[in-house]
Design an enzyme around this catalytic site. Structure first.
Site, PDB file in Angstrom:
ATOM      1  N   LYS A 172       0.866  -1.190   0.000  1.00 21.49           N
ATOM      2  CA  LYS A 172       0.000   0.000   0.000  1.00 21.49           C
ATOM      3  C   LYS A 172       0.895   1.230   0.000  1.00 21.49           C
ATOM      4  CE  LYS A 172      -2.575   2.144   3.793  1.00 21.49           C
ATOM      5  NZ  LYS A 172      -3.628   1.942   4.793  1.00 21.49           N
ATOM      6  N   LEU A 173       0.634   2.130  -0.956  1.00 19.41           N
ATOM      7  CA  LEU A 173       1.380   3.384  -1.031  1.00 19.41           C
ATOM      8  C   LEU A 173       0.512   4.510  -0.517  1.00 19.41           C
ATOM      9  CD1 LEU A 173       2.819   3.168  -4.689  1.00 19.41           C
ATOM     10  CD2 LEU A 173       3.868   2.339  -2.556  1.00 19.41           C
ATOM     11  N   LYS A 174       1.127   5.468   0.123  1.00 20.84           N
ATOM     12  CA  LYS A 174       0.418   6.677   0.533  1.00 20.84           C
ATOM     13  C   LYS A 174       0.459   7.664  -0.633  1.00 20.84           C
ATOM     14  CE  LYS A 174      -0.644   5.755   4.823  1.00 20.84           C
ATOM     15  NZ  LYS A 174      -1.989   5.960   5.393  1.00 20.84           N
ATOM     16  N   ASP A 199      -3.509   4.757  -0.534  1.00 20.28           N
ATOM     17  CA  ASP A 199      -4.286   5.360   0.556  1.00 20.28           C
ATOM     18  C   ASP A 199      -4.065   6.868   0.532  1.00 20.28           C
ATOM     19  OD1 ASP A 199      -5.578   6.045   2.882  1.00 20.28           O
ATOM     20  OD2 ASP A 199      -4.184   5.016   4.230  1.00 20.28           O
ATOM     21  N   ASN A 201      -5.853   9.113   2.664  1.00 20.26           N
ATOM     22  CA  ASN A 201      -6.206   9.760   3.931  1.00 20.26           C
ATOM     23  C   ASN A 201      -6.973  11.071   3.725  1.00 20.26           C
ATOM     24  OD1 ASN A 201      -3.267   8.359   5.057  1.00 20.26           O
ATOM     25  ND2 ASN A 201      -5.125   8.047   6.228  1.00 20.26           N
ATOM     26  N   GLU A 228      -7.985   4.159  -1.294  1.00 17.03           N
ATOM     27  CA  GLU A 228      -8.575   4.248   0.030  1.00 17.03           C
ATOM     28  C   GLU A 228      -8.814   5.706   0.426  1.00 17.03           C
ATOM     29  OE1 GLU A 228      -6.007   2.274   2.775  1.00 17.03           O
ATOM     30  OE2 GLU A 228      -7.321   2.605   4.488  1.00 17.03           O
ATOM     31  N   ASP A 253     -12.115   4.135   4.776  1.00 15.81           N
ATOM     32  CA  ASP A 253     -11.428   3.853   6.043  1.00 15.81           C
ATOM     33  C   ASP A 253     -11.997   4.819   7.085  1.00 15.81           C
ATOM     34  OD1 ASP A 253      -9.653   3.504   8.173  1.00 15.81           O
ATOM     35  OD2 ASP A 253      -7.929   4.362   7.157  1.00 15.81           O
ATOM     36  N   LYS A 277     -11.107  -1.424  10.945  1.00 17.25           N
ATOM     37  CA  LYS A 277     -10.179  -1.243  12.067  1.00 17.25           C
ATOM     38  C   LYS A 277     -11.039  -1.263  13.322  1.00 17.25           C
ATOM     39  CE  LYS A 277      -6.886   1.787   9.633  1.00 17.25           C
ATOM     40  NZ  LYS A 277      -6.534   3.204   9.356  1.00 17.25           N
TER      41      LYS A 277
END
Ligand code: NPG
Length: 373
Positions: A172-174, A199, A201, A228, A253, A277
Site C-alpha cells: 500500500k502506497l500513501k 491510501d 487519507n 482508500e 477507512d 479497524k
C-alpha cells in the site's frame, strides 16, 4: 480472586520507530500509545487504544484518550459491573464518540475474560460471527505492508523492492495530490504483477469534483486493488460520485465509524471495499458485525493497521481470520515499525488463550501509568 472486573490500568508508552513514518497526515518518529490492562475474574488482559499522538487521523489523540478513559469510561465501566466483554459497549454508550478509547478498554476486558475462560480470541470471534468457522478457522493470514511517503521516487522504489524481498504480497502506497501518478507508475513499472493499492487519507477533498475524477481516474491504468479514502471522512455522497466516474474500486477507512455508517455507505454506493479497524469503529465486537454485514452485501473487507504494537496487532490478526477478510490487511511484522516490541510472540495468529500474547516489562517505554481500581 475477585469475580468480574477488578482493576484497570492505563499505560502510556512511547516506542521509537525503526524509521520515520510519513503520511499525508504528517511525520512521526516515536509512537505514543495507550495500552489498557484489565483484570477480570483474576485474569489479566491487555488492549490497545490506537489513537495517534495528534488528532489528525481522527479527532481522538493520546492525551485525550487518557483523559476520557480516566474521567469517564473506566469509572462508568467499573460502576456498570460488566460480566464480560459483551456488556462493555452498552455501558459506555452514553459517552459519545471516543471509539478508539472504548475499543482499547473493550479489548482488554475481552482478552482478560477469554484468558479466565481459557478461550482463544480468534476462536471467540469466529463463534460471534454469523459467517465464522469455529471448527476450521484459519491458522494464518496473508499480510500486506504500508510504505510511507519518501523523499523521491528512487527511495520509494528501494523501499518497495525491500518489502517485496521480505515476502509481502501486497503493498500500500500513501498518495496525495502531487504524489500519486508518478510513484504509482514507477512502482507498477518495476513490479507488473504486484498487488498494489493506495491510501489518500482524505487528501483529495479540497479538489472540485472534476479535478477529483481526473486525479483518481489517472490511476486507472495501473490496475490498483483499490484507492482508500480519497475524500473527507463524512463525504459519503462525494465518494459515491467519484466512484461512479473512475475504474479503481473505492475503499473507505476514516469514513466508516459504525455498523450504521456502513449501512449508509453501502446504500449510497459510496465504496466497493471497506477497511475494518476495530479501534475506528469502537471495538472488536462492532468490527465483527461490520464484517458480517459487508460479507452478506458482497463487499470485500480487509484489516487496516494503526501502527499498533504487538498487542493491537494480535487482535488484528485474530479478526482477519474471519472469512470476509478476502484482501490482505496491513498486518506487517513487528520489525516493520519496532526495533523491540512490547510482546514476546512473533507475528502469527496467536494460538494461546485470549489474544495470545505475553506482554514484557514496559518500564523502559513508560511515560505514565495510572491504576484505577
Ligand atoms: O501497518 O499499521 C500499519 C500502517 C498502516 O498506513 C497505515 N495506516 O491511514 O490507514 C492509515 C494509516 C495510518 C495509521 C495513518 C496511523 C496515520 C496514522
Amino acid at each position: 480472586v475477585t469475580t468480574g472486573l477488578g482493576a484497570v490500568e492505563l499505560v502510556h508508552v512511547r516506542l521509537p520507530l525503526v524509521e520515520p513514518w510519513v503520511t499525508p497526515l504528517g511525520r512521526m518518529v516515536d509512537r505514543d500509545v495507550v495500552l489498557v490492562r484489565a483484570v477480570v475474574d483474576g485474569a489479566e488482559g491487555w488492549g490497545e487504544c490506537v489513537a495517534q499522538p495528534d488528532p489528525t487521523y481522527s479527532p481522538e489523540y493520546v492525551e485525550g484518550a487518557l483523559d476520557v478513559l480516566e474521567r469517564h469510561l473506566v469509572p462508568r465501566l467499573m460502576a456498570g459491573r460488566p460480566t464480560g466483554a459483551d456488556a462493555v459497549a452498552g455501558i459506555l454508550a452514553p459517552v459519545k464518540g471516543h471509539r478508539m478509547a472504548k475499543a482499547g478498554l473493550e479489548a482488554a476486558v475481552l482478552d482478560a475474560s477469554l484468558r479466565a475462560a481459557g478461550v482463544n480470541l480468534a476462536d471467540d470471534l469466529h463463534r460471534r460471527s454469523s459467517a465464522g468457522t469455529p471448527a476450521a478457522r484459519p491458522q494464518r493470514v496473508t499480510g500486506g505492508v504500508a510504505v510511507g511517503i519518501t523523499s523521491d521516487l528512487g527511495a520509494l522504489e528501494s523501499a518497495v523492492a525491500g518489502r517485496v524481498a521480505e515476502g509481502y504480497v501486497r503493498i500500500k502506497l500513501k498518495v496525495h495530490p502531487g504524489w500519486d501518478v508518478e510513484p504509482v507508475a514507477s512502482v507498477r513499472a518495476a513490479h507488473p504483477a504486484l498487488a498494489l493499492q493506495v491510501d489518500a487519507n482524505g487528501s483529495y477533498a479540497p479538489l472540485d469534483p472534476a479535478a477529483r475524477r481526473r486525479a483518481i481516474g489517472a490511476l486507472d491504468p495501473f490496475g490498483l486493488l483499490l484507492v482508500e479514502q480519497p475524500l473527507a471522512d463524512d463525504d459519503l455522497v462525494g465518494h459515491a460520485h467519484l466512484g461512479a466516474g473512475v475504474a479503481t474500486p473505492i475503499c473507505l477507512d476514516e469514513g466508516v465509524t459504525s455498523l450504521e455508517v456502513t449501512d449508509t455507505a453501502l446504500a449510497l454506493g459510496a465504496c466497493q471495499v471497506v477497511n475494518i479497524k476495530s479501534g475506528r469503529v469502537g471495538g472488536l465486537l462492532e468490527a465483527v458485525r461490520i464484517h458480517d454485514r459487508c460479507l452478506s452485501a458482497g463487499v470485500a473487507v480487509w484489516c487496516g493497521g494503526m501502527l499498533e504494537t504487538g498487542i493491537g496487532r494480535a487482535t488484528n490478526l485474530a479478526l482477519a481470520t474471519l472469512p470476509g477478510f478476502s484482501l490482505p490487511g496491513d498486518l506487517s511484522a513487528a520489525g516493520r515499525f519496532w526495533a523491540d516490541d512490547v510482546v514476546t510472540e512473533p507475528l502469527a495468529v496467536p494460538s494461546g488463550v485470549g489474544a495470545g500474547v505475553e506482554v514484557v516489562d514496559l518500564s523502559r517505554w513508560t511515560v505514565s501509568r495510572r491504576r484505577l481500581a
